[in-house]
Enzyme design. Structure first.
Site, PDB file in Angstrom:
ATOM      1  N   TYR A   1       9.407  47.952 -25.237  1.00 52.50           N
ATOM      2  CA  TYR A   1      10.477  48.929 -25.166  1.00 52.50           C
ATOM      3  C   TYR A   1      10.219  50.047 -26.179  1.00 52.50           C
ATOM      4  O   TYR A   1       9.433  49.908 -27.118  1.00 52.50           O
ATOM      5  CB  TYR A   1      11.844  48.288 -25.445  1.00 52.50           C
ATOM      6  CG  TYR A   1      11.948  47.593 -26.777  1.00 52.50           C
ATOM      7  CD1 TYR A   1      12.338  48.299 -27.912  1.00 52.50           C
ATOM      8  CD2 TYR A   1      11.652  46.230 -26.908  1.00 52.50           C
ATOM      9  CE1 TYR A   1      12.433  47.676 -29.140  1.00 52.50           C
ATOM     10  CE2 TYR A   1      11.726  45.602 -28.124  1.00 52.50           C
ATOM     11  CZ  TYR A   1      12.122  46.324 -29.254  1.00 52.50           C
ATOM     12  OH  TYR A   1      12.196  45.703 -30.469  1.00 52.50           O
TER      13      TYR A   1
ATOM     14  N   HIS B   1      18.933  46.030 -38.785  1.00 49.79           N
ATOM     15  CA  HIS B   1      19.233  47.377 -38.290  1.00 49.79           C
ATOM     16  C   HIS B   1      20.510  47.366 -37.461  1.00 49.79           C
ATOM     17  O   HIS B   1      20.964  46.313 -36.981  1.00 49.79           O
ATOM     18  CB  HIS B   1      18.072  47.941 -37.476  1.00 49.79           C
ATOM     19  CG  HIS B   1      17.772  47.217 -36.196  1.00 49.79           C
ATOM     20  ND1 HIS B   1      18.503  47.414 -35.048  1.00 49.79           N
ATOM     21  CD2 HIS B   1      16.803  46.305 -35.894  1.00 49.79           C
ATOM     22  CE1 HIS B   1      17.998  46.658 -34.080  1.00 49.79           C
ATOM     23  NE2 HIS B   1      16.969  45.977 -34.569  1.00 49.79           N
TER      24      HIS B   1
ATOM     25  N   GLY C   1       7.378  43.055 -37.926  1.00 50.84           N
ATOM     26  CA  GLY C   1       8.362  43.888 -37.260  1.00 50.84           C
ATOM     27  C   GLY C   1       9.780  43.382 -37.264  1.00 50.84           C
ATOM     28  O   GLY C   1      10.586  43.825 -36.438  1.00 50.84           O
TER      29      GLY C   1
ATOM     30  N   HIS D   1      15.159  40.749 -30.500  1.00 45.08           N
ATOM     31  CA  HIS D   1      13.733  40.425 -30.410  1.00 45.08           C
ATOM     32  C   HIS D   1      13.207  39.855 -31.727  1.00 45.08           C
ATOM     33  O   HIS D   1      12.006  39.843 -31.965  1.00 45.08           O
ATOM     34  CB  HIS D   1      12.931  41.664 -30.027  1.00 45.08           C
ATOM     35  CG  HIS D   1      13.154  42.102 -28.615  1.00 45.08           C
ATOM     36  ND1 HIS D   1      14.232  42.881 -28.250  1.00 45.08           N
ATOM     37  CD2 HIS D   1      12.446  41.863 -27.480  1.00 45.08           C
ATOM     38  CE1 HIS D   1      14.183  43.111 -26.949  1.00 45.08           C
ATOM     39  NE2 HIS D   1      13.114  42.506 -26.456  1.00 45.08           N
TER      40      HIS D   1
ATOM     41  N   ASN E   1      20.458  41.949 -36.084  1.00 41.64           N
ATOM     42  CA  ASN E   1      21.299  43.020 -35.535  1.00 41.64           C
ATOM     43  C   ASN E   1      22.673  43.022 -36.204  1.00 41.64           C
ATOM     44  O   ASN E   1      23.304  41.955 -36.343  1.00 41.64           O
ATOM     45  CB  ASN E   1      21.511  42.818 -34.035  1.00 41.64           C
ATOM     46  CG  ASN E   1      20.304  43.202 -33.189  1.00 41.64           C
ATOM     47  OD1 ASN E   1      20.377  43.164 -31.963  1.00 41.64           O
ATOM     48  ND2 ASN E   1      19.189  43.573 -33.811  1.00 41.64           N
TER      49      ASN E   1
ATOM     50  N   CYS F   1      14.927  40.639 -34.830  1.00 39.68           N
ATOM     51  CA  CYS F   1      15.596  41.377 -35.896  1.00 39.68           C
ATOM     52  C   CYS F   1      16.985  40.807 -36.183  1.00 39.68           C
ATOM     53  O   CYS F   1      17.532  40.027 -35.399  1.00 39.68           O
ATOM     54  CB  CYS F   1      15.722  42.851 -35.526  1.00 39.68           C
ATOM     55  SG  CYS F   1      14.146  43.727 -35.503  1.00 39.68           S
TER      56      CYS F   1
END
Length: 419
Positions: free
Chosen positions: A320, A338, A334, A354, A358, A356
């Site tokens: 994406y 965020h 990665g 994925h 969130n 992270c």
């Protein structure tokens, strides 16, 4: 080997800048003797011999490098043996043009370290004065020449910026490309100097690849600590024929204590400042196919706005391109904290990311405005363990595990200042 007495002050601090590339979510005590650096001459102590009796010449010191030595590395240190195991009281090092060289003694008395790399292909003269156990004065000198600039060097980096303020978990991170061979790591480590104010013990830990080494204390740094770092690697010879390329230095501060703790069991982040809980934040972690890493990580980089581009992912479902706000990197692979407005409806209940962490747009902004690079983030309860070296993973180890990665023995509790 005689012991040196401590004294002197380091001069000069170089600033290294470094950048981090973005990717998307993914996987002692005694009377101090006189010690100077420069052209001032030694004053011998008064003789205790009877009147009319000529004094007996004291045995000269033996210096390293030896007189006449050629092609010495620019990382050369000055050492001397005082007869009977006495103490060195003065060192003067000058270049061929008469310019003095600043430097200071190692705390263990093993050598005198120039405060900056010596010049290539340059003649130097070292004059050392020492005192024997019986009070006798000894002196020796040596003139040596440094080597020409080598053709094969090893790249290095220091993830620390002078003048910046970091979080309490900020490790000193030294990076090498290619990695340092295992048999050379002790010699390299002895040239990596870290001082803390207030004093705190610490230790180095090498990744198995030799591409990075971390320095940290047994516990998080005390708020308000000043870190002064010098990777004095210019001219350090390695067994593979390479030499260290440059010295890198930085002086930075440690700020307040700020910690983020994420628990997958309740999908909440608890935020603490100076030990006090100040906020609870709902989160969504990595879904089953792309789980978040459990372990203690460190905020490595902050981007108020960026783009995550994962089009090189092997699994088409994980490809994406997305605009992201308030991104705080946790791993090289990665993983970030965020804002994710698209998952606000399930944050605190379901994992859909994925990998992270969130959070909502409001919480993302609130966190971003308060965090520092070097703040610790601990994630618990996910099926994936944080991989060593995937980010600044120095704090994901117990102290005993951490010191086991040092290339030199570490005293109980850690090592103090080298000077």
């Amino acid at each position: 080997m005689g012991r040196f007495a401590r004294s002197g002050a380091m001069v000069g601090v170089l600033v290294l800048t470094a950048s981090l590339a973005l990717v998307g979510c993914g996987g002692d005590q005694q009377k101090k003797p006189t010690f100077v650096s420069g052209s001032q001459q030694a004053q011998p102590s008064a003789s205790a011999t009877p009147a009319g009796t000529p004094p007996v010449a004291a045995a000269p010191l033996r210096l390293t490098p030896a007189d006449g030595a050629q092609r010495r590395p620019v990382s050369t240190e000055i050492s001397a043996t005082v007869p009977g195991g006495g103490t060195v009281t003065k060192v003067v090092l000058t270049a061929a043009n008469g310019k003095p060289v600043a430097g200071r003694l190692r705390r263990d008395g093993s050598s005198w370290v120039p405060s900056a790399p010596l010049k290539y292909a340059t003649r130097y003269t070292a004059t050392v004065t020492g005192t024997g156990p019986d009070g006798s004065t000894h002196q020796g000198s040596s003139t040596f020449t440094t080597m020409a600039r080598p053709k094969s060097m090893i790249g290095s980096g220091l993830y620390l910026f002078s003048g910046r303020t970091y979080g309490v978990a900020m490790p000193v991170v030294a990076e090498f490309s290619p990695g340092i061979p295992k048999k050379d790591r002790a010699a390299v480590q002895r040239r990596m100097f870290v001082q803390t104010d207030p004093p705190q013990p610490g230790a180095w830990h090498w990744l198995p690849s030799g591409t990075q080494a971390y320095y940290r204390a047994p516990e998080y740094w005390k708020p308000g600590t000043t870190l002064t770092v010098r990777l004095a690697l210019a001219g350090v010879p390695l067994s593979n024929g390479r030499y260290g390329n440059v010295d890198r230095s930085a002086t930075a501060k440690i700020g307040r204590q700020f910690e983020m703790k994420v628990d997958n069991a309740n999908k909440r982040m608890t935020v603490y400042e100076n030990g006090t809980l100040i906020r609870t934040v709902p989160v969504s972690l990595g879904k089953k196919s792309t789980p978040s890493s459990s372990g203690t990580m460190v905020v490595m980089e902050k981007k108020e706005s960026t783009v995550f581009d994962t089009r090189d992912e092997a699994d088409p479902r994980n490809r994406y391109v997305t605009e992201i706000d308030f991104a705080q990197r946790l791993t090289w692979g990665g993983e970030y904290i965020h804002s994710a407005p698209w998952s606000e409806g399930v944050q605190g209940r379901t994992n859909v990311s994925h990998g992270c962490v969130n959070v909502s747009m409001a919480n993302g902004r609130w966190l971003f405005d308060r965090t520092l690079v070097g703040d610790p983030v601990t994630v618990r309860g996910t099926p994936r363990r944080l991989e060593a070296g995937n980010g600044w993973t120095a704090w994901n180890l117990s102290w005993s595990e951490f010191v086991a990665g040092s290339a030199v023995p570490v005293p109980d509790g850690g090592t103090g200042s080298p000077f």
